[in-house]
Design a protein around this motif. Structure first.
Motif, mmCIF file in Angstrom:
data_model
loop_
_atom_site.group_PDB
_atom_site.id
_atom_site.type_symbol
_atom_site.label_atom_id
_atom_site.label_comp_id
_atom_site.label_asym_id
_atom_site.label_seq_id
_atom_site.Cartn_x
_atom_site.Cartn_y
_atom_site.Cartn_z
ATOM 1 N N TRP A 186 17.001 -1.514 12.265
ATOM 2 C CA TRP A 186 17.500 -0.499 12.752
ATOM 3 C C TRP A 186 16.360 0.348 13.436
ATOM 4 N N ASP A 187 16.617 0.883 14.678
ATOM 5 C CA ASP A 187 15.620 1.562 15.565
ATOM 6 C C ASP A 187 16.146 3.009 15.628
ATOM 7 N N SER A 188 15.679 3.839 15.089
ATOM 8 C CA SER A 188 16.431 5.169 15.346
ATOM 9 C C SER A 188 16.102 5.884 16.512
ATOM 10 N N ASN A 189 15.246 5.188 17.357
ATOM 11 C CA ASN A 189 14.930 5.742 18.808
ATOM 12 C C ASN A 189 16.142 5.238 19.668
ATOM 13 N N THR B 91 19.626 8.376 4.427
ATOM 14 C CA THR B 91 18.114 8.292 5.088
ATOM 15 C C THR B 91 17.265 9.143 4.413
ATOM 16 N N LEU B 92 16.251 8.844 3.799
ATOM 17 C CA LEU B 92 15.362 9.251 2.927
ATOM 18 C C LEU B 92 13.871 9.220 3.633
ATOM 19 N N LEU B 93 13.372 10.234 4.201
ATOM 20 C CA LEU B 93 11.803 10.202 4.565
ATOM 21 C C LEU B 93 11.639 9.353 5.581
ATOM 22 N N ASN C 243 0.815 -1.082 0.155
ATOM 23 C CA ASN C 243 -0.175 -0.069 -0.057
ATOM 24 C C ASN C 243 0.865 1.155 0.014
ATOM 25 N N TYR C 244 1.908 1.184 0.591
ATOM 26 C CA TYR C 244 2.838 2.226 0.820
ATOM 27 C C TYR C 244 3.337 2.598 -0.657
ATOM 28 N N LEU C 245 3.849 1.561 -1.315
ATOM 29 C CA LEU C 245 4.478 1.958 -2.813
ATOM 30 C C LEU C 245 3.343 2.391 -3.628
ATOM 31 N N THR D 134 19.643 3.511 5.838
ATOM 32 C CA THR D 134 18.868 3.303 6.929
ATOM 33 C C THR D 134 17.582 3.720 6.483
ATOM 34 N N GLY D 135 16.446 2.884 6.861
ATOM 35 C CA GLY D 135 15.202 3.176 6.551
ATOM 36 C C GLY D 135 14.763 3.254 5.008
ATOM 37 N N PRO D 136 15.057 2.323 4.179
ATOM 38 C CA PRO D 136 14.885 2.336 2.678
ATOM 39 C C PRO D 136 13.116 2.037 2.748
ATOM 40 N N GLY D 137 12.467 1.460 3.816
ATOM 41 C CA GLY D 137 11.147 1.144 3.479
ATOM 42 C C GLY D 137 11.234 -0.234 2.294
ATOM 43 N N PRO D 138 9.982 -0.090 1.601
ATOM 44 C CA PRO D 138 10.277 -1.215 0.360
ATOM 45 C C PRO D 138 10.784 -0.412 -0.596
ATOM 46 N N ILE E 250 13.483 1.166 -3.879
ATOM 47 C CA ILE E 250 14.972 1.025 -3.936
ATOM 48 C C ILE E 250 15.431 2.212 -5.008
ATOM 49 N N TYR E 251 14.651 3.122 -5.304
ATOM 50 C CA TYR E 251 15.065 4.287 -5.862
ATOM 51 C C TYR E 251 16.158 5.161 -5.317
ATOM 52 N N GLN E 252 16.408 5.026 -4.213
ATOM 53 C CA GLN E 252 17.526 5.731 -3.485
ATOM 54 C C GLN E 252 18.839 5.247 -3.665
ATOM 55 N N TYR F 73 2.665 6.210 -2.919
ATOM 56 C CA TYR F 73 3.589 7.232 -2.942
ATOM 57 C C TYR F 73 4.573 6.907 -4.393
ATOM 58 N N TYR F 74 4.484 5.857 -4.998
ATOM 59 C CA TYR F 74 5.339 5.517 -6.187
ATOM 60 C C TYR F 74 4.671 4.748 -7.163
ATOM 61 N N THR F 75 3.285 5.342 -7.516
ATOM 62 C CA THR F 75 2.584 5.210 -8.565
ATOM 63 C C THR F 75 2.808 5.355 -9.931
ATOM 64 N N SER G 149 19.222 -1.131 6.279
ATOM 65 C CA SER G 149 18.561 -1.533 7.705
ATOM 66 C C SER G 149 17.294 -0.801 7.677
ATOM 67 N N ASP G 150 16.353 -1.629 8.152
ATOM 68 C CA ASP G 150 14.791 -0.956 8.223
ATOM 69 C C ASP G 150 14.329 -1.489 9.597
ATOM 70 N N HIS G 151 13.393 -0.910 9.943
ATOM 71 C CA HIS G 151 12.645 -1.141 11.172
ATOM 72 C C HIS G 151 11.586 -2.213 11.124
HETATM 73 N N1 SAH Z 1 12.701 5.678 2.706
HETATM 74 C C1 SAH Z 1 11.399 5.344 1.904
HETATM 75 C C2 SAH Z 1 10.109 4.829 3.069
HETATM 76 C C3 SAH Z 1 9.857 5.855 4.210
HETATM 77 S S1 SAH Z 1 8.521 4.943 5.052
HETATM 78 C C4 SAH Z 1 10.973 6.195 1.079
HETATM 79 O O1 SAH Z 1 11.860 7.230 0.615
HETATM 80 O O2 SAH Z 1 9.989 6.186 0.505
HETATM 81 C C5 SAH Z 1 9.080 5.310 6.486
HETATM 82 C C6 SAH Z 1 10.122 4.343 7.171
HETATM 83 O O3 SAH Z 1 10.456 4.700 8.595
HETATM 84 C C7 SAH Z 1 9.947 3.034 7.106
HETATM 85 O O4 SAH Z 1 10.849 2.348 6.171
HETATM 86 C C8 SAH Z 1 9.927 2.577 8.522
HETATM 87 O O5 SAH Z 1 10.673 1.078 8.805
HETATM 88 C C9 SAH Z 1 10.924 3.846 9.283
HETATM 89 N N2 SAH Z 1 10.908 3.695 10.548
HETATM 90 C C10 SAH Z 1 9.617 3.902 11.304
HETATM 91 N N3 SAH Z 1 9.913 4.045 12.676
HETATM 92 C C11 SAH Z 1 11.098 3.673 12.677
HETATM 93 C C12 SAH Z 1 12.190 3.685 14.054
HETATM 94 N N4 SAH Z 1 11.666 3.667 15.081
HETATM 95 N N5 SAH Z 1 13.327 3.502 13.449
HETATM 96 C C13 SAH Z 1 13.761 3.473 12.456
HETATM 97 N N6 SAH Z 1 12.816 3.414 11.224
HETATM 98 C C14 SAH Z 1 11.785 3.618 11.594
#
Ligand code: SAH
Length: 256
Positions: free
Chosen positions: A134-137, A155-157, A19-21, A62-66, A68-70, A24-26, A84-86
């Motif tokens: 990966w946990d950014s917190n 790390t994007l978005l 759903n995310y893809l 970090t946080g590529p989500g689903p 690969i464009y990056q 945001y990437y249709t 690395s993703d959460h």
């Molecule tokens: N980078 C992608 C996806 C962004 S979606 C893009 O450019 O579209 C948001 C991302 O935040 C998801 O990959 C999710 O795994 C990450 N995220 C959410 N909570 C997080 C946490 N606590 N630590 C690290 N990443 C987290």
């Protein structure tokens, strides 16, 4: 639309990668704003990893989500990429694309020139070593995983989705900078003034950040801001409430 705002552990369960893809990437005419944001990021990534000279041995994404464009430009500038993703569900989507499995997402509209398509997949696959948590917190965002300091963190978005307030954002910035070698680069894109974003019918928390707050947090984490590009483009209101986006290239002090 559901009223609940997902965060924390719920976030892990409720985030649907497909759903995310789709949201945001249709790449079709119905998602003009989303396409503009993708183009802004692709252009900045290309400039960063070609003419701006950000290149080297290892890049941590970090946080590529689903998505690969990056990595389309980064894979030509680095020998190895560690993603690395959460969330567990996100790497499954990326693996499908790498292996050309049925149902894999079609990223071809993001790739130009088209004849390079095959080369890109072949370039990303061998450089992307296993996927880490990966946990950014957390103060050590990659947990117990042993990763020697890297040349670049990309790390994007993601941090504006992960951090619940500006202090948490600053701490996450310090965590990411701690992964870098002295003199390494941290490259990030941030959707500014975010309130929330939708994935399918589910609403997720987004942190309200100003461009100046992003720059200051990275400076306080020990980086010099080399370039900060801003675009006033915002997502479609039905998808995400935000105002503008910035793309920042920074360098960790060589003496840090
Ligand atoms: N980078 C992608 C996806 C962004 S979606 C893009 O450019 O579209 C948001 C991302 O935040 C998801 O990959 C999710 O795994 C990450 N995220 C959410 N909570 C997080 C946490 N606590 N630590 C690290 N990443 C987290």
């Amino acid at each position: 639309m559901e009223g609940k705002l997902y965060t924390g552990e719920d976030y892990k369960k409720e985030f649907d990668s497909q759903n995310y893809l789709k949201t945001y990437y249709t790449f079709d005419s119905g998602t003009v704003a989303e396409n503009e944001i993708l183009k802004f990021n692709l252009k900045n990534l290309f400039e960063t990893f070609s003419s701006a000279g950000v290149r080297g041995d290892v890049l941590s994404n970090t946080g590529p989500g689903p998505t690969i464009y990056q990595l389309l430009s980064a894979c030509e500038a680095f020998r190895e990429i560690i993603a690395s993703d959460h969330l567990q569900q996100n790497p499954q989507e990326v693996k499908k694309w790498l292996k050309k499995e049925p149902g894999a997402y079609d990223w071809s509209p993001a790739m130009y020139p088209r004849k390079k398509k095959k080369k890109k997949r072949n370039a990303i696959d061998p450089v992307s070593r296993g996927l880490l948590k990966w946990d950014s917190n957390q103060p050590h965002p990659l947990g117990p995983a042993q990763v020697p300091p890297v040349n670049c963190v990309l790390t994007l978005l993601a941090l504006e989705c992960a951090c619940h307030d500006v202090d948490a954002y600053r701490a996450a910035g310090r965590g990411l900078v701690s992964l870098l070698k002295p003199g390494g680069h941290l490259v990030t894109a941030v959707a500014l003034r975010t309130q929330h974003y939708m994935v399918g019918a589910k609403k997720f928390f987004g942190l309200h950040l100003e461009k100046e707050t992003v720059e200051k947090a990275l400076q306080e984490a020990g980086c010099q801001v080399l370039r900060c590009r801003y675009s006033p483009v915002s997502y479609s209101e039905a998808h995400c409430i935000n105002e503008g986006i910035c793309f920042v290239v920074t360098r960790k002090s060589p003496r840090a």
